[in-house]
Motif scaffolding. Structure first.
Motif, PDB file in Angstrom:
ATOM      1  N   SER A  63      13.243   7.279  12.560  1.00 29.60           N
ATOM      2  CA  SER A  63      12.204   7.211  11.543  1.00 29.60           C
ATOM      3  C   SER A  63      12.833   7.520  10.196  1.00 29.60           C
ATOM      4  CB  SER A  63      11.082   8.221  11.829  1.00 29.60           C
ATOM      5  OG  SER A  63      10.207   8.341  10.717  1.00 29.60           O
ATOM      6  N   VAL A 103      10.865   8.815   7.977  1.00 23.13           N
ATOM      7  CA  VAL A 103       9.912   9.823   7.479  1.00 23.13           C
ATOM      8  C   VAL A 103      10.254  11.221   7.968  1.00 23.13           C
ATOM      9  CG1 VAL A 103       7.491  10.549   7.491  1.00 23.13           C
ATOM     10  CG2 VAL A 103       8.085   8.126   7.244  1.00 23.13           C
ATOM     11  N   GLU A 112       9.025  14.226  13.614  1.00 20.79           N
ATOM     12  CA  GLU A 112       7.765  14.043  14.332  1.00 20.79           C
ATOM     13  C   GLU A 112       7.402  12.566  14.426  1.00 20.79           C
ATOM     14  OE1 GLU A 112       6.123  16.353  16.073  1.00 20.79           O
ATOM     15  OE2 GLU A 112       7.888  17.556  15.527  1.00 20.79           O
ATOM     16  N   ASN A 113       7.668  11.795  13.375  1.00 18.74           N
ATOM     17  CA  ASN A 113       7.420  10.357  13.431  1.00 18.74           C
ATOM     18  C   ASN A 113       8.364   9.667  14.402  1.00 18.74           C
ATOM     19  OD1 ASN A 113       5.494  10.755  11.425  1.00 18.74           O
ATOM     20  ND2 ASN A 113       6.042   8.866  10.365  1.00 18.74           N
ATOM     21  N   ALA A 128       6.976  10.132  17.723  1.00 16.63           N
ATOM     22  CA  ALA A 128       5.840   9.237  17.945  1.00 16.63           C
ATOM     23  C   ALA A 128       6.302   7.804  18.176  1.00 16.63           C
ATOM     24  CB  ALA A 128       4.894   9.295  16.749  1.00 16.63           C
ATOM     25  N   ASN A 129       7.437   7.437  17.582  1.00 15.96           N
ATOM     26  CA  ASN A 129       7.982   6.092  17.789  1.00 15.96           C
ATOM     27  C   ASN A 129       8.607   5.926  19.167  1.00 15.96           C
ATOM     28  OD1 ASN A 129       7.295   5.176  15.227  1.00 15.96           O
ATOM     29  ND2 ASN A 129       9.302   5.623  14.327  1.00 15.96           N
ATOM     30  N   SER A 131       8.426   0.486   8.827  1.00 16.24           N
ATOM     31  CA  SER A 131       7.337   1.456   8.982  1.00 16.24           C
ATOM     32  C   SER A 131       7.253   1.934  10.429  1.00 16.24           C
ATOM     33  CB  SER A 131       6.009   0.849   8.540  1.00 16.24           C
ATOM     34  OG  SER A 131       5.755  -0.388   9.173  1.00 16.24           O
ATOM     35  N   ASP A 132       6.815   3.171  10.591  1.00 15.54           N
ATOM     36  CA  ASP A 132       6.684   3.778  11.908  1.00 15.54           C
ATOM     37  C   ASP A 132       5.409   3.297  12.593  1.00 15.54           C
ATOM     38  OD1 ASP A 132       9.044   5.209  11.501  1.00 15.54           O
ATOM     39  OD2 ASP A 132       7.976   6.880  10.548  1.00 15.54           O
ATOM     40  N   ASN A 163       2.755   4.813  13.105  1.00 17.90           N
ATOM     41  CA  ASN A 163       1.559   5.225  12.373  1.00 17.90           C
ATOM     42  C   ASN A 163       1.473   4.575  10.995  1.00 17.90           C
ATOM     43  OD1 ASN A 163       3.457   6.588  10.879  1.00 17.90           O
ATOM     44  ND2 ASN A 163       2.680   8.642  11.315  1.00 17.90           N
ATOM     45  N   GLU A 216       3.630   4.847   8.513  1.00 13.54           N
ATOM     46  CA  GLU A 216       4.311   5.557   7.433  1.00 13.54           C
ATOM     47  C   GLU A 216       5.752   5.086   7.263  1.00 13.54           C
ATOM     48  OE1 GLU A 216       1.931   9.825   7.369  1.00 13.54           O
ATOM     49  OE2 GLU A 216       3.864   9.713   8.404  1.00 13.54           O
ATOM     50  N   TYR A 217       6.225   5.153   6.036  1.00  9.59           N
ATOM     51  CA  TYR A 217       7.617   4.848   5.715  1.00  9.59           C
ATOM     52  C   TYR A 217       7.978   5.531   4.401  1.00  9.59           C
ATOM     53  CZ  TYR A 217       5.488   1.295   2.662  1.00  9.59           C
ATOM     54  OH  TYR A 217       4.728   0.651   1.715  1.00  9.59           O
ATOM     55  N   THR A 252       2.023   4.576   3.376  1.00 11.52           N
ATOM     56  CA  THR A 252       1.476   4.097   4.648  1.00 11.52           C
ATOM     57  C   THR A 252       1.144   2.621   4.534  1.00 11.52           C
ATOM     58  OG1 THR A 252       0.502   6.263   5.127  1.00 11.52           O
ATOM     59  CG2 THR A 252      -0.342   4.374   6.366  1.00 11.52           C
TER      60      THR A 252
END
Length: 750
Positions: free
Chosen positions: A268, A270, A273-274, A277-278, A332-333, A335, A337-338, A347
């Protein structure tokens, strides 16, 4: 009699079913078998052989560990040493960033404390042999001889999968090196944390071509970590969480009776945590992920199907299709976000953010190809550009991992936007896009202040003045077309007038575009049209006057008139391809490659030139030259590309030219007609329709169009519109060994 009729009906039914079965079989044929990811990994192609999916976030691929121009992707076919497997790579550029987050399986304890400056002193490097190396779309495999480990790699869109098979009873270990770097790249901060018995996370910040690159990662292993060594900045650290400029880890695993160790990795821009999630939540399903990647690639490759008895042509074509859909990459992830260049976290709402936009290269054929195969990706790319504009108040030039590199000339996000809009691609705000284009071309950066003041850029005010002027003129023409479409008449007139800037630089005495002084009269002397000086004290970008004097794709007829008419113009075009290939100067650009005369197919400024014959009434010369380029500049070997792949452009040129089409002026929404090499080529369009190009009697000798029909009606045009292709149908050519100089000289109305 009834029995005869019934029998005949049954025969017809059987034949019909056979045809339908055959058709369905063709629609589901396995095209990935024709792809050879090693094409372009030799010579100056700069491609990588590792695993990725179409426009995927990850490029999990071997790294040789050499700093050198031909190792810009991290790998070169001439090499036989691996230092590990990274998760980010550039496809075919001349830039040496990335190769981030290197994993290397080993069968012994190694020294990770000493952070070497080159691969020579790396304890964990290994020899490999191409005989024990394989690659296919979404998959890579190599055997590491020094460690007796078989490495297999595959990936989904945001998660990479590694499978390591060790020799029985060997120690099982993995090195993660966040300090090692090649080429431009240099770590500025990194960190590692052993989160639990199965998981490690970390970050790597670096500078190079991308000045503010921030990568976060998480890795989960299929076996518990039973021990580890951590090191930071040449010191061993006895803790689970380390930070430094250069950090590294060696992890050890138990259960050596099970020879296989798997790991999945997600990144990620970001934060960790991202990245978590990825990471795919399922287990270590290597084979199913590999199969899914192959199926995804097969779907992409099936968007254009070609028929020929020559398998080598299929290999070149489908490998080109593969390379043309590797970049740009998802940024972008999950969610949305990037990270932006200013470290703001944005986002992406209702779109995927993309990075790795090599626009100087890809606006020419890569993006036009995507308007046919992946229009949804095109709109997302434009939204990504507009996101950049929101931050910088200017459109991007060449973005890498959210960083503007300002590499190369012009603002060629503009033709990409205009082409998409005029082709009817939705999903972005047209008014906002127009505002971004106009604002960009009205500001003063990168020589636009001089361009606006003088109508061209004087050579004594800015290097590469000729190339920059010609490219700004084209960008202006593109802005004018969108202004017209949006009903902005005053802007249309302003930018259309500015798009004639090329007139200032044409020297009738020599027939070349030349550097002109601030006085508006004096030419840059001395003048040698073959002279090249790479990126400094020069009037041309990565080339010379021979290669750059033709970039007026929006006004070919006007350019011919400047030369003195079609005959003089075509004579000079002919000379381009027959002139001596000598390049003069002591600092010649390495990008000048793939020479046919002074035509340089290995670099993008030449890519449209062969199609200019169409615009001056000699389409048979376009047919001859485009076929000569197809035949001489591409092959199935690792040296199969004549220059940098450049994120899909070199391959997109082949894809479109080989089916007989080329977007000489992308924003015109027209495709010039060249010389198809396949018996049939079918576009399976996103709207559910098909457009087929048939080339009757085509062969290596039958390269000239004798006649043509479109949906059964006579067709005498040297170009065809995007709209016509989207409507579906059949464009049928009859090919022959001698040029038909009457075909294509008068237009057919549709």
């Amino acid at each position: 009699m009834k029995q005869v009729i019934l029998l005949f009906t049954l025969i017809l039914f059987a034949v019909s079913c056979s045809k339908n079965i055959s058709k369905n079989h063709n629609n589901t044929q396995i095209l990935t078998k024709y792809v050879n990811p090693f094409i372009g990994t030799g010579g100056h192609g700069h491609t990588y052989p590792g695993a990725t999916v179409p426009f995927g976030m990850l490029q999990v691929t071997p790294v040789n560990g050499i700093s050198g121009w031909d190792w810009c992707s991290g790998y070169h076919y001439s090499d036989s040493i691996a230092v590990g497997f990274s998760h980010l790579a550039l496809s075919g550029t001349g830039i040496g960033d990335l190769a981030d987050i290197i994993f290397m399986p080993v069968n012994k304890e190694v020294n990770i404390v000493k952070m070497p400056k080159s691969r020579d002193s790396l304890d964990y490097k290994s020899l490999y042999n191409h005989k024990n190396e394989n690659a296919s779309p979404g998959y890579y495999q190599v055997y590491l001889e020094d460690h007796n480990i078989n490495v297999e790699l595959t990936t989904s869109k945001r998660t990479a999968y590694h499978k390591y098979t060790f020799k029985a009873n060997d120690e099982q270990s993995v090195v993660i090196d966040l300090g090692f770097a090649i080429n431009w790249d240099k770590a500025t901060s990194s960190g590692l944390k052993v989160e639990d018995d199965f998981t490690i996370s970390g970050h790597r910040f670096s500078t190079g071509w991308a000045k503010n690159q921030k990568v976060f990662f998480v890795a989960k292993f299929s076996k518990p970590i039973i021990g580890y060594h951590l090191a930071a900045d040449n010191k061993s650290v006895d803790t689970k969480d380390i930070k430094g400029v250069k950090t590294a880890a060696q992890l050890f695993f138990n259960d050596i009776e099970n020879n296989e160790l798997q790991v999945k990795v997600a990144l990620s821009s970001v934060g960790i945590e991202n990245a978590k999630a990825n990471l795919e939540a399922s287990g270590f399903e290597f084979e199913s992920v590999k199969a899914k990647a192959e199926n995804t690639w097969n779907e992409v490759l099936s968007k254009i199907t070609v028929d020929t008895d020559t398998d080598s042509l299929k290999t070149i074509f489908y490998t080109a299709m593969y390379h043309a859909h590797v970049a740009p990459v998802t940024f972008s992830d999950k969610n949305g976000e990037y990270r932006k260049e200013n470290d703001e976290i944005a986002t992406a709402k209702d779109f995927t953010a993309y990075s790795t936009l090599s626009l100087w290269d890809t606006f020419r054929a890569e993006h036009p190809l995507l308007t046919l195969t992946s229009p949804n990706v095109v709109s997302d790319i434009i939204n990504s550009m507009l996101s950049y504009y929101e931050t910088k108040n200017i459109l991007p030039v060449w973005t890498l991992y959210a960083n503007e590199t300002n590499t190369m000339t012009g603002y060629h996000s503009i033709p990409v936007i205009v082409e998409a809009y005029l082709k009817g691609i939705k999903g972005f705000d047209a008014e906002k896009a127009y505002e971004a284009m106009k604002t960009t071309m009205m500001q003063d950066e990168r020589g636009l202040n001089h361009y606006k003041k003088y109508g061209y850029i004087p050579y004594n005010l800015l290097d590469e003045s000729v190339t920059i002027t010609l490219e700004y003129a084209y960008d202006d023409w593109c802005v004018a077309q969108m202004a017209k479409a949006l009903g902005k008449e005053d802007d249309y007139k302003l930018f259309l007038n500015r798009s004639k800037a090329y007139e200032h630089l044409f020297d009738k005495g020599t027939g070349f575009m030349r550097g002109k002084s601030i006085d508006g009269v004096s030419w840059h002397e001395p003048f040698d049209p073959k002279y090249s000086n790479h990126r400094e004290h020069t009037d041309y970008t990565e080339g010379n006057a021979w290669q750059h004097s033709w970039f007026v794709p929006h006004a070919v007829e006007d350019l011919a008139m400047l030369h003195g008419g079609n005959e003089i113009f075509t004579e000079r075009l002919e000379q381009l391809f027959t002139e001596s290939s000598e390049i003069t100067g002591t600092n010649v650009s390495a990008d000048i490659s793939g020479l046919i005369g002074q035509y340089a197919h290995g670099n993008e400024p030449s890519h449209h030139i062969a199609y200019m014959f169409n615009g001056v009434g000699k389409p048979w010369r376009t047919q001859f030259m485009s076929r000569q380029i197809l035949d001489s500049q591409y092959n199935t070997s690792p040296n199969g590309l004549s220059g940098n792949e450049d994120c899909g452009q070199m391959s997109a040129w082949y894809v479109l030219s080989s089916v007989g089409l080329y977007p000489m002026n992308p924003a015109s929404t027209e495709y010039e007609i060249g010389s198809p090499i396949f018996d049939t080529s079918t576009f399976n369009l996103p709207n559910g329709k098909t457009f087929t190009i048939e080339a009757e009697h085509v062969s290596d000798k039958n390269i000239y169009i004798q006649s043509a029909t479109l949906n059964g009606e006579p067709f005498n045009n040297t170009s065809i519109s995007h709209e016509t292709i989207l409507n579906g149908g059949i464009l049928h050519f009859v090919m022959g060994a001698s040029p038909n100089k009457d075909w294509g000289t008068t237009k057919t109305e549709f």
